[in-house]
Design a protein around this motif. Structure first.
Motif, short mmCIF file in Angstrom:
data_model
loop_
_atom_site.label_atom_id
_atom_site.label_comp_id
_atom_site.label_asym_id
_atom_site.label_seq_id
_atom_site.Cartn_x
_atom_site.Cartn_y
_atom_site.Cartn_z
N GLU A 38 -1.99 54.08 -27.89
CA GLU A 38 -3.35 53.66 -28.25
C GLU A 38 -3.37 53.08 -29.66
N VAL A 95 -12.11 51.47 -30.01
CA VAL A 95 -11.67 52.53 -29.12
C VAL A 95 -10.34 53.20 -29.50
N LYS A 139 -8.39 52.44 -22.37
CA LYS A 139 -9.81 52.49 -22.75
C LYS A 139 -10.60 51.28 -22.27
#
Ligand code: DGP
Length: 206
Positions: A157, A148, A16
Motif C-alpha cells: 500500500e 487511501v 483500496k
C-alpha cells in the motif's frame, strides 16, 4: 468430463479501489434476487486461511520476509490449492464472483518485485479462467482525494507502487489474449452505490 455450466466473474484493481465492497454488493443483490437459485459465491484471493495463506498474510503485514520469487510462487500456489474446488463449483453451475486472481499475481509481482512478467504469468497457466474481468479504474485525482495509502496497512500500500500496478493492469487489459477472459474498465470514482449500479448494469448485459 462435464462441460462447465457456471460463470466466473473477476474484479481486479489496485489496493483500496473498492473491489471487495463491489463484490459484496453484487453478490448480496444477486442472492436477494434469487439469481441462479442463489448459487452465487464470493471468493477473495489470497485466501488467508490455509497454511500458505497464513504465510502470505504475515508477509503482507510485514511480519516475515520472503525472497521475491518465493512470494510469487506462494501467491500462485494459494490459487492452485483452490483450483479443483473452483472447477467443481463451475461444473455445478455456480456463479463465482472473485476478488483478485492470477492477474493480480502477475501485476503485483512485476510492479512490486520487479520479477519477469512471462515467468510470473506461467505459474498460473492452467488455472480455471474467468469469463469476464472488470477492472475498477480510479483516476489519480480521485485517489489523491481519498488519500487511501496514508495508513500503509499492508506491504504494497504505497502510492508509487500502486501507480505501477495500475499501469500494468491497463497493459494487461489491452493485451490479454487468454482464450476466454474479456476485460472491461469500470469507472470506480463514484460512490459505492453509483459504482455498484454501473457494475450491476454491466453484469445484466452479459
Ligand atoms: P487484498 O487482500 O485484496 O487487500 O490483497 C492483498 C495484496 O496482495 C494486494 O496488495 C495485492 C497482493 N497480491 C495478490 N496476489 C498477488 C500475487 O500473486 N503476487 C503478489 N506479489 N502480490 C499479490
Amino acid at each position: 468430463m462435464n462441460k462447465p455450466t457456471g460463470r466466473f466473474l473477476l474484479l481486479e484493481g489496485r489496493d483500496k479501489s473498492g473491489k471487495t465492497t463491489q463484490c459484496e454488493l453484487l453478490v448480496d443483490r444477486l442472492v436477494q434476487e434469487g439469481y441462479n437459485q442463489g448459487k452465487v459465491l464470493y471468493i477473495h484471493f489470497p485466501i488467508r486461511t490455509t497454511a500458505i495463506g497464513q504465510m502470505l498474510d504475515q508477509y503482507l503485514k510485514g511480519e516475515i520476509e520472503l525472497a521475491p520469487q518465493v512470494s510469487h510462487l506462494l501467491f500462485s500456489a494459494n490459487r492452485w490449492e483452490h483450483a479443483k474446488q473452483i472447477q467443481q463449483w463451475l461444473d455445478e453451475g455456480y456463479l463465482l464472483v472473485m476478488d483478485r486472481y492470477c492477474y493480480s499475481g502477475e501485476v503485483f509481482s512485476v510492479a512490486a518485485l520487479n520479477l519477469d512478467r512471462h515467468w510470473c504469468h506461467t505459474t498460473d497457466v492452467g488455472l480455471p479462467m474467468p469469463d469476464q474481468v472488470f477492472y475498477l479504474d480510479l483516476t489519480e485525482e480521485e485517489l489523491a482525494k481519498r488519500n487511501v495509502y496514508a495508513k500503509h496497512e499492508e506491504r504494497y500500500e504505497v502510492q508509487e507502487l500502486q501507480e505501477r500496478a495500475h499501469q500494468e493492469f491497463l497493459r494487461l487489459a489491452q493485451s490479454d489474449t487468454s482464450s476466454c477472459s474479456q476485460w472491461k474498465l469500470l469507472d470506480a470514482s463514484g460512490t459505492p452505490e453509483q459504482v455498484h449500479q454501473l457494475l450491476y448494469q454491466e453484469f445484466k448485459q452479459l
